[in-house]
Design a protein around this motif. Structure first.
Motif, PDB file in Angstrom:
ATOM      1  N   ARG A   1       0.820  -1.209   0.000  1.00 39.74           N
ATOM      2  CA  ARG A   1       0.000   0.000   0.000  1.00 39.74           C
ATOM      3  C   ARG A   1       0.856   1.263   0.000  1.00 39.74           C
ATOM      4  O   ARG A   1       0.544   2.249  -0.674  1.00 39.74           O
ATOM      5  CB  ARG A   1      -0.913  -0.020   1.233  1.00 39.74           C
ATOM      6  N   SER A   2       1.958   1.230   0.735  1.00 49.39           N
ATOM      7  CA  SER A   2       2.794   2.426   0.859  1.00 49.39           C
ATOM      8  C   SER A   2       3.895   2.507  -0.194  1.00 49.39           C
ATOM      9  O   SER A   2       4.566   3.535  -0.300  1.00 49.39           O
ATOM     10  CB  SER A   2       3.432   2.458   2.253  1.00 49.39           C
ATOM     11  N   ALA A   3       4.089   1.445  -0.958  1.00 57.71           N
ATOM     12  CA  ALA A   3       5.165   1.429  -1.953  1.00 57.71           C
ATOM     13  C   ALA A   3       4.841   2.341  -3.129  1.00 57.71           C
ATOM     14  O   ALA A   3       3.719   2.337  -3.633  1.00 57.71           O
ATOM     15  CB  ALA A   3       5.401   0.006  -2.456  1.00 57.71           C
TER      16      ALA A   3
ATOM     17  N   SER B   1      -7.123  -0.509   1.898  1.00 55.67           N
ATOM     18  CA  SER B   1      -6.742   0.754   2.525  1.00 55.67           C
ATOM     19  C   SER B   1      -6.478   0.496   4.007  1.00 55.67           C
ATOM     20  O   SER B   1      -6.929  -0.509   4.569  1.00 55.67           O
ATOM     21  CB  SER B   1      -7.866   1.784   2.373  1.00 55.67           C
ATOM     22  N   GLY B   2      -5.762   1.415   4.637  1.00 50.44           N
ATOM     23  CA  GLY B   2      -5.498   1.253   6.060  1.00 50.44           C
ATOM     24  C   GLY B   2      -6.771   1.235   6.877  1.00 50.44           C
ATOM     25  O   GLY B   2      -6.913   0.444   7.824  1.00 50.44           O
ATOM     26  N   ALA B   3      -7.722   2.100   6.516  1.00 52.79           N
ATOM     27  CA  ALA B   3      -8.982   2.154   7.257  1.00 52.79           C
ATOM     28  C   ALA B   3      -9.755   0.853   7.105  1.00 52.79           C
ATOM     29  O   ALA B   3     -10.350   0.354   8.063  1.00 52.79           O
ATOM     30  CB  ALA B   3      -9.816   3.339   6.775  1.00 52.79           C
ATOM     31  N   ASP B   4      -9.764   0.284   5.897  1.00 56.60           N
ATOM     32  CA  ASP B   4     -10.477  -0.972   5.682  1.00 56.60           C
ATOM     33  C   ASP B   4      -9.809  -2.125   6.420  1.00 56.60           C
ATOM     34  O   ASP B   4     -10.483  -3.008   6.950  1.00 56.60           O
ATOM     35  CB  ASP B   4     -10.571  -1.293   4.197  1.00 56.60           C
ATOM     36  N   GLU B   5      -8.488  -2.110   6.455  1.00 51.56           N
ATOM     37  CA  GLU B   5      -7.770  -3.128   7.221  1.00 51.56           C
ATOM     38  C   GLU B   5      -8.169  -3.048   8.693  1.00 51.56           C
ATOM     39  O   GLU B   5      -8.415  -4.075   9.344  1.00 51.56           O
ATOM     40  CB  GLU B   5      -6.267  -2.924   7.063  1.00 51.56           C
TER      41      GLU B   5
ATOM     42  N   GLY C   1       1.050  -4.719  12.861  1.00 43.92           N
ATOM     43  CA  GLY C   1       1.570  -5.561  11.806  1.00 43.92           C
ATOM     44  C   GLY C   1       3.016  -5.228  11.510  1.00 43.92           C
ATOM     45  O   GLY C   1       3.662  -4.462  12.222  1.00 43.92           O
ATOM     46  N   GLY C   2       3.521  -5.777  10.415  1.00 46.28           N
ATOM     47  CA  GLY C   2       4.886  -5.475  10.032  1.00 46.28           C
ATOM     48  C   GLY C   2       5.046  -4.053   9.538  1.00 46.28           C
ATOM     49  O   GLY C   2       6.053  -3.398   9.804  1.00 46.28           O
ATOM     50  N   GLY C   3       4.030  -3.544   8.825  1.00 42.24           N
ATOM     51  CA  GLY C   3       4.143  -2.224   8.236  1.00 42.24           C
ATOM     52  C   GLY C   3       3.329  -1.139   8.905  1.00 42.24           C
ATOM     53  O   GLY C   3       3.637   0.048   8.764  1.00 42.24           O
ATOM     54  N   SER C   4       2.279  -1.519   9.643  1.00 45.76           N
ATOM     55  CA  SER C   4       1.385  -0.484  10.168  1.00 45.76           C
ATOM     56  C   SER C   4       0.764  -0.876  11.491  1.00 45.76           C
ATOM     57  O   SER C   4       0.759  -2.043  11.888  1.00 45.76           O
ATOM     58  CB  SER C   4       0.282  -0.180   9.151  1.00 45.76           C
ATOM     59  N   LEU C   5       0.249   0.138  12.159  1.00 48.29           N
ATOM     60  CA  LEU C   5      -0.536  -0.013  13.387  1.00 48.29           C
ATOM     61  C   LEU C   5      -1.961   0.381  13.060  1.00 48.29           C
ATOM     62  O   LEU C   5      -2.202   1.470  12.521  1.00 48.29           O
ATOM     63  CB  LEU C   5       0.010   0.890  14.495  1.00 48.29           C
ATOM     64  N   GLU C   6      -2.921  -0.493  13.375  1.00 47.10           N
ATOM     65  CA  GLU C   6      -4.334  -0.171  13.217  1.00 47.10           C
ATOM     66  C   GLU C   6      -4.965   0.030  14.592  1.00 47.10           C
ATOM     67  O   GLU C   6      -4.708  -0.748  15.517  1.00 47.10           O
ATOM     68  CB  GLU C   6      -5.076  -1.280  12.459  1.00 47.10           C
TER      69      GLU C   6
END
Length: 284
Positions: free
Chosen positions: A56-58, A80-84, A109-114
């Motif tokens: 997503r961020s790449a 999307s981050g929100a959907d995740e 997660g490895g790439g993001s915090l929800e």
């Protein structure tokens, strides 16, 4: 029923421009191809392939998706981050039920915090931040073990990133139940005394703020190799558990959480529930 996983750690293949490099693309493509072959052997009628934070961020996300589709015939859908966050919250709500009242959920997660909070299946707030354990390790720690100064600087950075999202979540009131999902939270809980996975999914596991603070003081002085020797820490995650612990501690502190329960269901289960119920795209 079959459960197969491959550890990719794609954020470690992001170059200085924010693109997934050739090695990362190959690794992801090979894993998607292997998953497709396994699904075919098992007689799976439908695939629901999706990508999260690292893709997503790449900056070359479209190129990555097109390459994978050419090589495997599988088209990944970028959540999307929100959907995740929403789909993970759905799984948590289903696990605890309506009687749990307001739930606040954290997922590292490895790439993001929800981060989510709500009283229904759809959360009132759904936030995704680039504060994943692997991403922060890759961007911040170049010495093993990390220097104390760097740990403190990273803690300050995380705190600053959490100010506005935490304020938005606190505006909805204190949750009746605070929950943590993801392998990072399960590992942290295990390191602070929670039951091992062999005890089954119905055993209550928790992570407390005091226990987490003590753990950080301990593991931040250890090398990744030494951390891998601790019970409950896998070798492929030992290098990133310090960053994950810092994110967990900061998020709990920002939201005034002293204790959270570990939920065995997360994003994967949320995707399945949404697909079963609606038969529509994940964002619907």
């Amino acid at each position: 029923m079959s459960d197969w996983k491959a550890t990719l750690k794609l954020v470690e293949y992001l170059d200085k421009d924010g693109a997934i490099d050739a090695k990362g693309i190959k690794k992801l493509t090979d894993s998607v191809g292997e998953a497709k072959e396994l699904a075919q052997r098992l007689g799976c009628d439908e695939l629901k392939p999706f990508a999260t934070s690292a893709v997503r961020s790449a900056v070359n996300a479209n190129e990555v998706l097109e390459h994978i589709e050419r090589e495997t015939g599988v088209r990944l859908e970028i959540l999307s981050g929100a959907d995740e966050a929403r789909l993970t919250f759905l799984a948590v709500r289903r696990w605890y039920g309506w009687s749990a009242g307001r739930i606040t959920n954290l997922d590292i997660g490895g790439g993001s915090l929800e981060m989510t909070t709500g009283v229904n299946e759809e959360p009132d707030v759904a936030v995704s931040l680039d504060l994943g354990a692997a991403r922060l390790t890759h961007n911040w720690f170049d010495i093993d073990p990390p220097e104390r100064k760097t740990v403190n600087l990273l803690r300050d950075y995380i705190d600053a990133e959490l100010v506005e999202p935490a304020k938005e979540m606190r505006a909805h009131g204190q949750a009746r139940l605070a929950v943590g999902t993801s392998k990072t939270f399960r590992t942290l809980a295990r390191l602070t005394g929670a039951a091992p996975s062999s005890a089954g999914i119905h055993i209550t596991r928790e992570l407390t703020a005091p226990g987490l603070r003590q753990l950080i003081a301990f593991i931040s002085r250890m090398t990744a190799a030494d951390r891998a020797e601790l019970e409950g820490v896998s070798a492929n995650r030992s290098h990133q558990i310090v960053a994950g612990a810092l994110v967990a501690e900061a998020a709990m502190r920002a939201l005034n959480i002293e204790r959270l329960e570990i939920c065995p269901w997360a994003l994967r289960e949320g995707v399945i529930f949404r697909r079963i119920e609606r038969g529509l795209d994940l964002q619907s």
